[in-house]
Each structure stands twice: as C-alpha cells, then as structure tokens.
Scaffold this motif. Structure first.
Motif, mmCIF file in Angstrom:
data_model
loop_
_atom_site.group_PDB
_atom_site.id
_atom_site.type_symbol
_atom_site.label_atom_id
_atom_site.label_comp_id
_atom_site.label_asym_id
_atom_site.label_seq_id
_atom_site.Cartn_x
_atom_site.Cartn_y
_atom_site.Cartn_z
ATOM 1 N N LYS A 608 0.831 -1.196 0.000
ATOM 2 C CA LYS A 608 0.000 0.000 0.000
ATOM 3 C C LYS A 608 0.870 1.253 0.000
ATOM 4 O O LYS A 608 1.938 1.290 0.623
ATOM 5 C CB LYS A 608 -0.905 0.021 1.237
ATOM 6 C CG LYS A 608 -2.019 -1.008 1.217
ATOM 7 C CD LYS A 608 -2.909 -0.870 2.454
ATOM 8 C CE LYS A 608 -4.060 -1.850 2.429
ATOM 9 N NZ LYS A 608 -4.938 -1.699 3.614
ATOM 10 N N ASP A 609 0.398 2.275 -0.713
ATOM 11 C CA ASP A 609 1.092 3.563 -0.708
ATOM 12 C C ASP A 609 0.677 4.358 0.517
ATOM 13 O O ASP A 609 -0.510 4.401 0.872
ATOM 14 C CB ASP A 609 0.763 4.352 -1.983
ATOM 15 C CG ASP A 609 1.303 3.652 -3.226
ATOM 16 O OD1 ASP A 609 2.362 3.018 -3.119
ATOM 17 O OD2 ASP A 609 0.651 3.737 -4.289
ATOM 18 N N LYS A 610 1.649 5.023 1.132
ATOM 19 C CA LYS A 610 1.329 5.915 2.237
ATOM 20 C C LYS A 610 0.803 7.233 1.658
ATOM 21 O O LYS A 610 1.420 7.824 0.780
ATOM 22 C CB LYS A 610 2.568 6.173 3.087
ATOM 23 C CG LYS A 610 3.038 4.934 3.835
ATOM 24 C CD LYS A 610 4.257 5.234 4.700
ATOM 25 C CE LYS A 610 4.691 3.996 5.461
ATOM 26 N NZ LYS A 610 5.872 4.244 6.318
ATOM 27 N N THR A 611 -0.333 7.654 2.146
ATOM 28 C CA THR A 611 -0.971 8.832 1.564
ATOM 29 C C THR A 611 -1.410 9.805 2.647
ATOM 30 O O THR A 611 -1.795 9.405 3.753
ATOM 31 C CB THR A 611 -2.187 8.416 0.703
ATOM 32 O OG1 THR A 611 -2.768 9.573 0.132
ATOM 33 C CG2 THR A 611 -3.219 7.682 1.528
ATOM 34 N N PHE A 612 -1.328 11.096 2.303
ATOM 35 C CA PHE A 612 -1.830 12.190 3.135
ATOM 36 C C PHE A 612 -1.973 13.395 2.210
ATOM 37 O O PHE A 612 -1.460 13.402 1.079
ATOM 38 C CB PHE A 612 -0.884 12.500 4.303
ATOM 39 C CG PHE A 612 0.529 12.791 3.879
ATOM 40 C CD1 PHE A 612 0.931 14.095 3.586
ATOM 41 C CD2 PHE A 612 1.459 11.758 3.762
ATOM 42 C CE1 PHE A 612 2.226 14.358 3.185
ATOM 43 C CE2 PHE A 612 2.753 12.029 3.361
ATOM 44 C CZ PHE A 612 3.142 13.329 3.076
ATOM 45 N N LEU A 613 -2.709 14.358 2.666
ATOM 46 C CA LEU A 613 -2.923 15.568 1.857
ATOM 47 C C LEU A 613 -1.640 16.403 1.903
ATOM 48 O O LEU A 613 -1.335 17.034 2.910
ATOM 49 C CB LEU A 613 -4.117 16.366 2.392
ATOM 50 C CG LEU A 613 -4.531 17.585 1.557
ATOM 51 C CD1 LEU A 613 -4.929 17.161 0.151
ATOM 52 C CD2 LEU A 613 -5.686 18.322 2.230
ATOM 53 N N SER A 614 -0.920 16.373 0.803
ATOM 54 C CA SER A 614 0.386 17.033 0.774
ATOM 55 C C SER A 614 0.336 18.299 -0.082
ATOM 56 O O SER A 614 -0.591 18.531 -0.861
ATOM 57 C CB SER A 614 1.432 16.072 0.218
ATOM 58 O OG SER A 614 1.201 15.819 -1.155
ATOM 59 N N GLU A 767 -4.316 2.055 0.034
ATOM 60 C CA GLU A 767 -3.525 3.113 0.636
ATOM 61 C C GLU A 767 -3.462 2.964 2.154
ATOM 62 O O GLU A 767 -4.402 2.465 2.785
ATOM 63 C CB GLU A 767 -4.114 4.490 0.290
ATOM 64 C CG GLU A 767 -4.097 4.805 -1.195
ATOM 65 C CD GLU A 767 -4.819 6.107 -1.503
ATOM 66 O OE1 GLU A 767 -5.491 6.622 -0.588
ATOM 67 O OE2 GLU A 767 -4.703 6.607 -2.634
ATOM 68 N N ILE A 768 -2.345 3.407 2.690
ATOM 69 C CA ILE A 768 -2.199 3.573 4.133
ATOM 70 C C ILE A 768 -2.329 5.067 4.411
ATOM 71 O O ILE A 768 -1.527 5.868 3.914
ATOM 72 C CB ILE A 768 -0.840 3.052 4.625
ATOM 73 C CG1 ILE A 768 -0.710 1.548 4.341
ATOM 74 C CG2 ILE A 768 -0.680 3.317 6.112
ATOM 75 C CD1 ILE A 768 0.652 0.997 4.693
ATOM 76 N N ILE A 769 -3.317 5.432 5.175
ATOM 77 C CA ILE A 769 -3.616 6.844 5.407
ATOM 78 C C ILE A 769 -2.848 7.321 6.633
ATOM 79 O O ILE A 769 -2.998 6.762 7.733
ATOM 80 C CB ILE A 769 -5.122 7.063 5.610
ATOM 81 C CG1 ILE A 769 -5.896 6.549 4.392
ATOM 82 C CG2 ILE A 769 -5.416 8.531 5.860
ATOM 83 C CD1 ILE A 769 -7.391 6.512 4.605
ATOM 84 N N LEU A 770 -2.026 8.315 6.421
ATOM 85 C CA LEU A 770 -1.366 8.975 7.546
ATOM 86 C C LEU A 770 -2.287 10.090 8.010
ATOM 87 O O LEU A 770 -2.596 11.020 7.252
ATOM 88 C CB LEU A 770 -0.009 9.536 7.109
ATOM 89 C CG LEU A 770 0.991 8.505 6.541
ATOM 90 C CD1 LEU A 770 2.302 9.192 6.209
ATOM 91 C CD2 LEU A 770 1.213 7.367 7.516
ATOM 92 N N GLU A 771 -2.740 10.023 9.230
ATOM 93 C CA GLU A 771 -3.759 10.941 9.701
ATOM 94 C C GLU A 771 -3.512 11.324 11.150
ATOM 95 O O GLU A 771 -2.613 10.791 11.804
ATOM 96 C CB GLU A 771 -5.145 10.296 9.581
ATOM 97 C CG GLU A 771 -5.279 9.049 10.440
ATOM 98 C CD GLU A 771 -6.650 8.412 10.351
ATOM 99 O OE1 GLU A 771 -7.448 8.872 9.528
ATOM 100 O OE2 GLU A 771 -6.902 7.470 11.112
ATOM 101 N N CYS A 772 -4.310 12.268 11.600
ATOM 102 C CA CYS A 772 -4.327 12.618 13.018
ATOM 103 C C CYS A 772 -5.518 11.934 13.663
ATOM 104 O O CYS A 772 -6.667 12.171 13.272
ATOM 105 C CB CYS A 772 -4.424 14.137 13.199
ATOM 106 S SG CYS A 772 -2.907 15.015 12.835
ATOM 107 N N ASN A 773 -5.217 11.094 14.602
ATOM 108 C CA ASN A 773 -6.285 10.461 15.371
ATOM 109 C C ASN A 773 -6.779 11.471 16.400
ATOM 110 O O ASN A 773 -5.986 12.063 17.122
ATOM 111 C CB ASN A 773 -5.763 9.208 16.059
ATOM 112 C CG ASN A 773 -6.861 8.372 16.663
ATOM 113 O OD1 ASN A 773 -7.681 8.869 17.435
ATOM 114 N ND2 ASN A 773 -6.873 7.098 16.328
#
Length: 884
Positions: A608-614, A767-773
C-alpha cells in the motif's frame, strides 16, 4: 510357469557369499502340495528294517507315517518319502539354512474325490503352507532323512534360517522354528504375527515398513499426486495398509479413486475365475482418471502386474494410451515365468519403486560367469533354471539339447537380471550378520573363559538361541563399506532407494536411482529426489504427470466441496473482494497483511502507498492557495478598516469587535494550512484545538455585534433601562466568556486524550492513510457542538434583528453570513463521515475556508463597498438622514 521363478532362486544360489567353505548351508525350496505315498510303496523295505514302525491312517491310499529306530538308521530310506524337489546342500562346520519361494508349480485343485497322484506336481501357482512346514521340519532332521530332532553323529542343526521373499513363508516357518528359538532372517515381506513371542526370533533385513509408507506419502505430496488408485494383495498386509495407512494419506489430502485387490493365485482349475477377477480389476484401473497407482504387493505381484498389458489389449485398452505411473513397494521385485517370456514389459517404463538400499558387489559378476549346470551338479535348481532360461533340455530325446555352456550374458533382462538386486543384497547381509554374531559370541566366550572344553577342542558348537543377544546389537560394515545394524525391534536400520524403471525394445530394462528415503533424517529432509532425472511413461511426453480428480484451482480461486464427492473432487470459486489465493488448490482465500492489498487478479498482494494531503498534489496546492488568498483578502480588509477607523461606518458598530472578528477570520484561513502536509505530533494537537478556539472567537464576536445592535435599538426607546447594558464591557464579556468555555473544553481534551499521529490501514483498499487520530471523539464533537451552538444563537438573534431601521444595520448581513456558516457546517458532518483518507481532511479544510469566507464576504463586502466606492455615504449626516 515355475521355471522362471526357479531362475530367481538360481540367481540367489549363485551368490558367492552363500558358498563360504567354512559354512554348511542347506536351502530348502518348498514348491507345492506334498506328494502322497501309498502304504504299499513302503512295504518293500519293512522286512529289511525291523525297527521301523508303520502307521496307516484309514485305508490306502492315504498317507503313511514312518519312524526309524536308532538300530537300523543305516537301513532306513535315504530319501524323504515326501521329497522336496529342489535342494542345495554344501558341507561345512556351521549351517545357515534358507527356506525360499523361488519355484511355482502347477497343480490341479484338490477335491479329495480321486486318488492323489504325481499329477499334483504337474499342474497353479499356489504355495501350500504344508510345504513350508515340511521344509522347516527337514531343517531339524538329519540330511536326507525327515526325522525331526534326530542328529546322526556330530551333524548340527542350522544356527539361523533365512526366509522369504513371501510373507507366507516367514509366517509358517515361524510356527515351527520359533519353538526351537531359531534366529530367522526375513528378507522380503514381513508377516503380521499375532504371537509376539515369535517376533522375538525375527530379524528383518528390511526397515520398519512404516518408513516406507511414509516415503510413499512424501513422494505423492512431492509431485502433488492427490488422486490415486491403490491395488493390494488379498492378505493381512494389504488389509493393514488399507485400514491403517490410507487414513493417514487422507489426512494429508490424498484421495483414493479405488482400492482394488489383485486376483488371488489359486488352483489352475479356477483359472477362468482368476482371469475374470483380473479383468474387473484391470477395467477399474484403466478406466480411472487417476494416473498414479500405488501397488502394495510382494515379489509375485510383479508377475500378476505383467498380465495387465495383455488383458488390457484384449479389452481394447492399449497400454500406450492408458499407461499409468506405478509406485511399487520394496517387497516387490522383477519376476517372470516361462509363459510370460514374450510378453511386453513396457508397462514398467516410468514406474517408480522403493528398494532396500543396496550396493554392487565386485565379485558378483565373476561368480555368475562360473555358474553352469556342468560344474554345479550339487545345485538342485540350476538345471531346471537352465532349461527354462535357454529353452532347451538336458534330456537327449529333445531336439534343443542343453550343452551347459550357454552364456547368461545373452539372456534378456526380462529373463535373467545379472545385477545384484536388493533382495539378493539383503540375503548376503543376512549371512554376514550371522557370521559377525558368531564371531562376537566366540570372542565373548573366549574372554570370559566359558565352555573351556569347546575351546580346547578348537570347535565352536553354538546353540541358535544364544545368537539373539548378539544379533540385536550387532553392527558391522559390509564388503561394500556400508554399515549394517538392527533396531531393538529387529528391523534393519537403513535407507530406502527410490528407483525409476526404464525399459527398452529388446525386453531389457534398467533401474535408475533417482532419490532416497532416509528415516533417520529430520522430517523435512527425509525424502530427497531428483525430478530432472526421472523418465516418465511415454504418453506423458516426459512432462511430470498430473493425477488429480479435476483441474487445479488456479491462482485467485479457492476450492469448494462437491456434495457427495471425495474431498479431492471440488469446484473452484473466485476469491471475494479483499482476499487472494497465491497458490493452487487453496481451501480458503487469504487476506493480505495490513500494509498490503490484493492485485486485480487476486493472486498476490501489493504494498500500500502511504498517503496524506500534501503540498505536492493538486488538491493540496489548490486548498493552500485558497487559504493564502483568503487570508490576504482578510488582511487587506483589516488594513482598510484600520486606515478608515475614524469614519462613521467603522465606528458605527464597535470598532474593536470588528478588528477582533477580522483578525480571527485571518487566523482561521491560515489555520487551514495546519491540515495540509504529513501529520506530526505538533500539527495534530494544533489542528482541531486552534480551529475550535479561533472559530469560537469569531462567532462570539458576531454574537456580540448582533447583541449590541439589538440593545442599541431598544435603548433608543423612551424610559428604556437597556442603556446601562451598552458599552465595551458587554462586548468584551460575551467574547471572553464564550472563548473561555471553548478553551476549557480544549484543555480537558488535551489533558485526557489529545490528538496524535496515526495510520489508517483499513479505510482505503490500496492506501495507508497517515492521519491525526482525534484521540477522544467525544471531545472533538464537543468542540464542534459548542461552535454550532454559538452559530445557532448568533443566527437566531441576527434573524430577529434583521428588520431594524438602520441603513448600516449589520443584523441583515450577519443573518446572511450565519446562514452561510450554518449551511456549510451542517453539510460538513455527513460529508466528513462519508469520505475517507485525505479527502476527509480536504472536506474539513473546505468547510473552514467556505464558512470563514462566508462571514468575511457577507459582513464586510457592503462596508468595503461604501468605504472604497461610495465614500459620500460614509458620513454622519448621511447616516442620520437615511436612518430618519
């Protein structure tokens, strides 16, 4: 049919290890039902030997039993009245005997309706237990006389007996020989004994049969042959295999399409029944879709197996088309009979068999070259073998006269195999084992000074029962340099060779060792096999044969059971969404690990691709651009109001609240930038708390403005008590109290369960979502809820004050701005909950920008219009005139 089997026993007798001058050996071959003698045949020598007692049971011509007294042994007949036709005897100090089934003779079925005669020897192929009993009793008698337990002079009984290759021989000879505690070496099939005492005297020149069955299982699994046929003998060993071993195969996923038995060898009068039973078995084997057949048999099974091609042809099933991969046990070996001489042996091509590990003996070929019926007249087997092998006769009346100078090298392999087989090697090692045990016993006696009389006489006279102790723990190296030893159960400790059979058009064949089964190795390394050296049956075009009930389920599919069918027969169904099968014939599809996802074919996993709003993607760039632009506009509006702070329109509704509102809107636009980029601990903490605080200040400023407008209108009425509430204190109190409440909520949030960087493995497939929990979802919605409550109160107050008579009445503009604000955030909640990944962040940024811009546009656009474009309207006189 018997002569070719005689050939085999002749090959055994030609073993040079069995002709040691220091050893006296007597090999007794049992061949069929014993010939009966009439009483009259014995009467002619009764007068000469008064010590003979003759007992007749019933009326002639029933069998008579004779006993010779010791006074007239020299006058007793020198031959057994029930003779065994083929014997081999060589004098020596010690005797090792053999009871071996090497010759089959034809006899008619005994019905007891006619007088027995010599025709009993003329005609199936049936070994009668009485012959083995007879041979065993003869070993306990003097040479040439069937008088059990009687020794003439210094003549000794055997110190050990070698039996085989059939389990029946070993079983029956144990009945007699175990009584005398005679060591018995079994070199072929081991019988299943119900008497455990008899097992104590067995020494098997064969490893534990469980190792062989495990080797067959590992072989089937190695080649993925999960759909097989099984053919066994109709005996105890065959039943034991079906009952105990086949369930073990089933436990590893191997299914049997059929379990058949070979037609039982019986009397020639029942030959038609044998052929009929054989035809049914052949029909099942050839009609099956299983390309692999496991044959559990003994040495005679090869003869029955050779009938298959001929019967198949008569049944219109050419072997070339219906060839199978035969997997044969080590108890089997190649045998043929005279009537099979011209039969096709191509059915063996590509077969795989197990064999007790053996090695070539350097002197064996030289030994064979010296064997012929001229020089070996004492050999009772070689003449019969010679006649059958070379199709000649030693009788002068026959045209094809045997000279005795024929060469064994000219015989095809299907008639005579010149290499030392595993069975012959086992017999050779059995003789060596006895010799080493005798030597060890002799040294033991000498060391402890036991039986000094024997030592002084320079003669060793061991008793058979004394050898067992030395045989159990014996270990030695054969002349081939290989270790020979036995387990505590009496089984040979050795490896099993895996043999590939290759046949040639000239009726010769070749055995190629292609692997090994080592029971002493770790489980994962017990089977070693070289696939590329195996020759397969011709119809498979040298491709590894498949043996399956149906086609394999390909990658991306899993198996599902067919109702009423064996587990090896199944259907294939595609893997469901989110699962894969990366191997053929998987029972269930598998889920990928959390950091992977299935590919389009569902036969593998992709990372999976690591994804975040960049900031590097169009969506992030667009939102960041809007945030900067809107914040610049807000700064410009703030600059305009500061520049024109003395004008009536700026002073009309609490200038400080206006500045506070514009400043909070400026920060709210910039706050959106915290949501763009890879989350970290600081940004996760600031995102929601800064957003909540800034918007609370902005809405509380709007609420204060609206409240001041309403109170100012009410204070203009005569006698109103609202004048005392007007002033900067009211506006400041509203803003501070609302901000303090929101600050308290945020503080509790940060103290109990603050937001933190996290990864979402499951929301997006690829995708792997990088997020703020958010940490505490409850606190997050409390922040949003308080802002929503402020917005609703502000909207309600503004809506009620929208018709107040004031040309610069901000209530109208606040009403529209709060309508936009509430609309944006009401639509935010379902949209936010229905999106995943970086799009959730984009929705929140959009809501912040849209709601903030709505407040900025609805409240400050009319004022900027007046200040910049209609400055004449920005005067006290104009304000009073319009108001009046």
């Amino acid at each position: 049919m018997g002569s070719d089997d005689e050939k085999e026993e002749q090959a055994e007798d030609r073993n040079p290890k069995k002709r040691n001058k220091a050893t006296k050996k007597k090999v007794t071959r049992s061949q069929g039902h014993p010939r009966f003698k009439e009483v009259s045949l014995v009467s002619d020598w009764i007068q000469e030997c008064p010590g003979i007692r003759v007992y007749s049971f019933g009326q002639p011509p029933l069998r008579s039993t004779t006993f010779c007294s010791s006074q007239c042994l020299n006058k007793c007949p020198t031959s057994d009245p029930l003779p065994i036709l083929h014997k081999y005897y060589q004098t020596g100090d010690l005797m090792i005997a053999g009871i071996m089934s090497q010759v089959y003779t034809f006899i008619n079925k005994i019905t007891f309706k006619e007088r027995p005669s010599a025709k009993l020897f003329d005609d199936p192929i049936h070994f009668v237990a009485s012959w083995t009993y007879h041979g065993s009793m003869e070993l306990l008698s003097g040479w040439g006389r069937l008088i059990p337990n009687y020794k003439c002079g210094v003549e000794n009984s055997p110190v050990a007996v070698i039996g085989g290759p059939n389990s029946d021989i070993c079983l029956h000879m144990a009945t007699v020989l175990s009584i005398y505690k005679m060591p018995q070496f079994i070199y072929g099939s081991s019988p299943m004994l119900s008497n455990h005492i008899q097992e104590e005297f067995f020494h098997r020149m064969f490893p534990d049969v469980a190792h062989q069955y495990n080797g067959i299982l590992q072989l089937l699994l190695h080649f993925s042959w999960m759909w097989i046929g099984v053919v066994t003998l109709s005996d105890d060993n065959g039943e034991r295999f079906v009952q105990n071993v086949l369930p073990m195969f089933a436990g590893r996923g191997i299914c049997c399409d059929y379990t058949e038995t070979f037609p039982k060898l019986t009397f020639s009068g029942e030959s038609m029944e044998m052929v009929e039973d054989g035809s049914k078995t052949i029909s099942v084997i050839m009609g099956s879709t299983a390309n692999v057949v496991v044959v559990i048999g003994e040495i005679q099974t090869m003869m029955v197996l050779g009938i298959i091609p001929n019967l198949a042809e008569t049944m219109n099933m050419p072997v070339e088309i219906k060839a199978k991969v035969w997997i044969m046990t080590a108890q089997m070996d190649f045998t043929s009979f005279s009537f099979q001489r011209n039969w096709d042996i191509r059915f063996l091509h590509g077969a795989i068999s197990f064999a007790v590990h053996s090695a070539n003996h350097l002197g064996f070929q030289k030994f064979l070259q010296k064997r012929n019926p001229v020089t070996e007249r004492e050999d009772g087997f070689i003449r019969t073998f010679w006649e059958e092998a070379f199709l000649c006769s030693f009788e002068k009346k026959d045209n094809d006269l045997c000279t005795g100078r024929e060469k064994l090298e000219t015989l095809p392999g299907s008639v005579f195999e010149r290499s030392m087989t595993a069975h012959s090697y086992s017999i050779y090692n059995a003789v060596l084992a006895v010799a080493h045990a005798l030597q060890n016993m002799h040294f033991s006696r000498f060391k402890h000074s036991v039986m000094m009389d024997e030592l002084r006489g320079n003669r060793l006279d061991p008793q058979p029962w004394q050898l067992h102790h030395f045989l159990r723990g014996i270990s030695f190296n054969s002349s081939a340099g290989e270790e020979v030893s036995f387990s505590q159960k009496g089984d040979l400790v050795t490896e099993l060779d895996i043999i590939n059979w290759i046949t040639f058009p000239n009726d010769s064949f070749f055995r190629v060792k292609v692997g090994m089964m080592n029971p002493q190795a770790p489980p994962s390394r017990r089977l070693s096999i070289h696939d590329d050296t195996i020759t397969w049956p011709i119809r498979f075009n040298q491709a590894q044969p498949l043996s399956l009930c149906n086609e394999n389920c390909q990658l991306g599919y899993s198996r599902t059971k067919k109702e009423g069918k064996l587990p090896c027969c199944y259907d294939c169904i595609p893997c469901p969404e989110g699962k894969i099968s990366d191997q053929k014939d998987m029972d269930d599809c598998l889920e990928c690990s959390e950091d992977q996802y299935p590919n389009s074919d569902k036969d593998g996993c992709l990372p999976k691709d690591k994804t975040f709003l960049s900031y590097g993607e169009p969506l992030g760039i667009s939102l960041a651009t809007f945030a900067v632009c809107f914040s610049s506009i807000t700064a410009a509006v703030l600059g305009i109001f500061v520049k024109h702070k003395a004008t009536p329109i700026v002073k009309a509704n609490n200038r400080n609240l206006t500045y506070a509102l514009l400043l909070s809107l400026l920060l709210s636009f910039l706050c959106a930038l915290l949501f763009i980029g890879q989350p970290n601990k600081l940004t996760c903490i600031l995102r929601q708390t800064a957003f909540g605080m800034i918007f609370s200040v902005a809405i509380s400023c709007i609420l204060s403005k609206t409240a001041i407008v309403v109170l100012a209108f009410m204070a203009t009425k005569p006698g109103s008590s609202m004048r005392k509430w007007l002033g900067k204190q009211l506006a400041s109190s509203i803003v501070l109290s609302c901000s303090l409440i929101q600050a308290t909520i945020c503080s509790i949030w940060l103290a109990t369960s603050p937001p933190f960087p996290d990864v979402d493995m499951h929301s997006m497939t690829e995708e792997i979502i990088l997020e703020c929990n958010e940490g505490s979802t409850l606190m997050f919605y409390c922040v949003l809820g308080f802002m929503g409550w402020l917005a609703i109160v502000s909207f309600t107050v503004a809506f009620l004050a929208r018709k107040l008579p004031d040309s610069f009445n901000e209530a109208k503009f606040i009403t529209f701005s709060m309508l936009v604000f509430c609309s944006v955030w009401l639509s935010f909640v379902p949209t936010y909950l229905s999106t995943k990944g970086k799009y959730m962040v984009a929705v929140e940024i959009f809501s912040i920008l849209a709601s903030s811009f709505g407040l900025l546009g609805c409240i400050f656009t009319p004022k900027c219009y007046v200040i910049l474009l209609r400055p004449k309207l920005n005067s006290r006189e104009q304000l009073i005139r319009i108001k009046n």
